[in-house]
Each structure stands twice: as structure tokens, then as C-alpha cells.
Design an enzyme around this catalytic site. Structure first.
Site, PDB file in Angstrom:
ATOM      1  N   GLU A   1      -0.029  -1.423   5.643  1.00 19.61           N
ATOM      2  CA  GLU A   1       1.050  -1.010   6.551  1.00 19.61           C
ATOM      3  C   GLU A   1       0.902   0.450   6.943  1.00 19.61           C
ATOM      4  O   GLU A   1       1.161   0.841   8.083  1.00 19.61           O
ATOM      5  CB  GLU A   1       2.419  -1.245   5.892  1.00 19.61           C
TER       6      GLU A   1
ATOM      7  N   ASP B   1       0.829  -1.212   0.000  1.00 19.35           N
ATOM      8  CA  ASP B   1       0.000   0.000   0.000  1.00 19.35           C
ATOM      9  C   ASP B   1       0.861   1.260   0.000  1.00 19.35           C
ATOM     10  O   ASP B   1       2.052   1.222   0.279  1.00 19.35           O
ATOM     11  CB  ASP B   1      -0.929   0.008   1.226  1.00 19.35           C
TER      12      ASP B   1
END
Ligand SMILES: [Zn+2]
Length: 385
Positions: free
Chosen positions: A143, A81
């Protein structure tokens, strides 16, 4: 046939072109599935066994790709991400890689989608039969927002390997330490009433005054508990970041809240520190007849601490010529440590590029990055120990 370098740059372009923003704000949050699909396809074509692991949250998955089998082995880990971005602040489309002045611009070029392209380049031509120990590529979700992907892996508890590298941007310098992070909202609950008579209420603002005094004393205590000269700020810190309460000068303040941020040294852990903070505040307030309530602003990240003598630390120091150091940001490392891995954070790109408009990866970090990965694969997967 494209050259190896062209293939690598194409992979970076593909990864950046697949938006995978994660955010605690639902307005921004996106699925990471297009990145996972791309990695699944690329690593299975390399002979890896690919396991896509959906999380509880729809549209979010981790990926575990494994080449070879057996004990030990090397894990190369990254998050799929990115943070949200404001395209208006960029000089080019954040989702279309632009090369200017020996730099690749795009959202996630440094933090940290390009790392997967480097891993693909480093594993080109590698065959399972050559491996004495497995090579595992781990790609996590969320994350940047909640570390939900890494948490799910730690909860599942399945061992992945013995030695791990997380390819966050460290300018190719190994990192073995970071502080933990805890953010907490403290709420003081009093009773409002007319300002003319203090007996009509119980002032939450005055309660917060007592809380802050106690917190500052606690902070000095925390500073005295441990020192670590590996860190630029060698002690545990606490910042009072935001306060709000009350509504009118002529009303006794009924509620007041304060947001604090703690950065704890290795050796301390989030959960017990949070308990200590809550008990301290509740006790101060009980003493003056006020109630307290708490919200974890996010679950928190424990400190990262990998022993200086760990083989992955020694190997990355030897390959980079740099001593393993400490950084000021959190990573998924503590979750991998829970799974029995020795973890080093080491990747191309600079951390000051992360989370910025016009994020870029300097081209001169790519080839050395691939070489380091190849050398680690040789040492931890191809050689019998
Ligand atoms: Zn990152």
C-alpha cells in the site's frame, strides 16, 4: 491462560517484529510474507478459510480470510506493509514494541499493523455457524509504495463483501471522503546550441515557461470546476514541486523537466485528468516547435467517495458519535469501491504518527477500537437483514 488484553498486545508485538517495508526503491523494499504467514496462521486457528494470493512480484502476497458464507457481509481491511524507517532517529528499536507512557512505540503500530491484532481480538470466540453474512479479513501488500496489492484485487474482480472498514489511523473517527492523487513528470525536449545565436537551437527552458503559464491557467479552471466544503482545501489543487533543466548559461537549454502533484476532488478521476494534462502540455509545445514526454511518477489513486447514507457510514457514525469526514491522504478505498463495497476508513492511532520516527499507538484507542469492530460484526454479520 493469557488475558484477552495480553493476547492482543502479544499479537501487536509479533506483527511489529516482522519487518515488511515496502518502497519504490529496491534497496529498501522487503517481502511481506512473514506478516502474511502470521495472519494466515492466526486466522485459520480461528476457523477462517484463508486464501493467500501471491502477487506478480516475488515475496509479496495479499491474504483473504473468510468466516461464514453467503451474500453481503463485512470486510475488515488493512495493509501489511510499512514505510521505510531510519532507526537512528528512533529512541527504541522500531521492530521491537516498547511501552512508554501509555503508548506502544514501533514501526507500523499506528499505520497500521495493530489493526489486525484488534480484528483478532474482536473475532475471538466467533463461530461460522453464528454468521448470517460472511466476515472477511483482507490484508494487502505494498500500500505504501504502489498499491499493487489492492490493484491486483480490483483487477481480479472477485467480490469480497458489501460493507468495508479500512483500519488506517483516524483516531477512531469515520472517514468517507478523500481526494485522489496524481503525480506526473513533464519533459520538454528542445535542441541545444551555442547561446550566442538563438537560431542554433530551440530552448526547452523557454518552452517550460509557456507550459507553466498554461498549467496555472488550467489550475484556475480546475478550481472552478467543483468545490467541496467537506475538505479543508475545498478545491482540486496542483503543486509545481520540482524543476530542472539546462546545464550552462552559454548553452541553449536542450531539456527541461517539471514534476507536478494534483489532488483531485471526488467526482474527478486520475486517468482522464492525466490525459487532459498531457494533451494540454503537448499542444502548447507543438505550437512552438518543441516535443514533450511524460512519466507517471506513480500510477495515481482515485478519490474516495462513499455516500453519506451508506449503512456502514451510518453505523460507524452511530458507534463513534462522530460525523463521517474527509482526510487529506489517499487509501486503498477506491479499489474496494470498484469491487462493490461501501467503504469507511476508521482505525485507532493518529495519522500524524504515521511515517514518523517514534511512531506509536496510544493504548486508550485499543479497547474502544475492539468494541467498535465487535459492534460492526454484530450488525453486519450476525443479524439477518
Ligand atoms: Zn497506512
Amino acid at each position: 491462560m493469557p488475558t484477552a488484553e495480553q493476547a492482543l498486545l502479544k499479537d501487536i508485538r509479533e506483527l511489529i517484529a516482522r519487518p515488511s517495508i515496502s518502497s519504490v526503491s529496491p534497496d529498501w523494499d522487503q517481502s511481506n510474507e512473514r506478516v502474511i504467514e502470521f495472519l494466515a496462521e492466526r486466522f485459520s486457528s480461528r476457523g477462517f478459510r484463508v486464501d493467500v494470493q501471491p502477487l506478480d512480484t516475488p515475496g509479496k502476497s495479499n491474504l483473504v480470510a473468510t468466516l461464514g458464507a453467503g451474500e453481503g457481509g463485512l470486510v475488515l481491511s488493512g495493509h501489511t506493509d510499512t514505510v521505510p524507517c531510519d532507526p537512528g532517529l528512533w529512541h527504541s528499536d522500531p521492530f521491537e514494541v516498547q511501552e512508554r507512557g501509555q503508548k506502544l512505540y514501533g514501526l507500523g503500530t499506528a499505520d497500521m499493523k495493530s489493526f489486525f491484532a484488534l480484528v483478532l481480538a474482536a473475532t475471538d470466540g466467533l463461530r461460522a455457524e453464528q454468521l448470517k453474512h460472511p466476515l472477511v479479513v483482507l490484508a494487502t501488500a505494498d500500500e505504501e509504495s504502489s498499491m499493487r496489492g489492492a490493484r491486483a484485487l480490483a483487477r481480479a474482480g472477485a467480490p469480497l463483501g458489501r460493507h468495508a472498514v479500512i483500519g488506517e489511523p483516524t483516531s477512531l473517527r469515520p472517514v468517507r471522503l478523500h481526494k485522489g492523487i496524481l503525480m506526473e513528470r513533464i519533459r520538454v525536449i528542445g535542441r541545444s546550441g551555442h547561446s550566442s545565436n538563438p537560431a542554433l537551437g530551440n530552448n526547452a527552458l523557454e518552452g517550460m515557461h509557456a507550459v507553466i503559464a498554461a498549467l496555472l491557467t488550467w489550475r484556475s479552471d480546475l478550481e472552478g470546476r467543483a468545490q467541496d466544503p467537506d475538505f479543508e482545501v475545498p478545491v482540486t489543487t496542483m503543486n509545481l514541486g520540482r524543476i530542472s533543466g539546462g546545464d550552462n548559461p552559454n548553452r541553449i537549454c536542450g531539456q527541461c523537466e517539471l514534476d507536478v502533484d494534483l489532488r483531485m476532488l471526488p467526482g474527478m478521476q486520475c486517468a482522464p485528468l492525466r490525459t487532459e494534462l498531457r494533451e494540454l502540455v503537448a499542444e502548447v509545445l507543438r505550437g512552438i516547435g518543441l516535443d514533450s514526454a511524460f512519466d507517471a511518477l506513480f500510477e495515481g489513486v482515485d478519490p474516495m467517495t462513499t455516500p453519506a447514507v451508506a449503512p456502514i457510514v451510518k453505523a460507524t457514525e452511530a458507534l463513534t458519535g462522530a460525523p463521517a469526514g474527509a482526510v487529506a491522504y489517499g487509501t486503498e478505498a477506491p479499489y474496494l469501491t470498484q469491487l462493490g463495497m461501501d467503504v469507511v476508513v476508521l482505525g485507532p492511532g493518529a495519522i500524524d504518527q504515521a511515517h514518523q520516527p517514534d511512531e506509536y499507538l496510544a493504548l486508550d484507542g485499543i479497547e474502544p477500537g475492539v468494541e467498535i469492530l465487535r459492534a460492526l460484526i454484530r450488525q453486519f454479520c450476525l443479524q439477518a437483514d
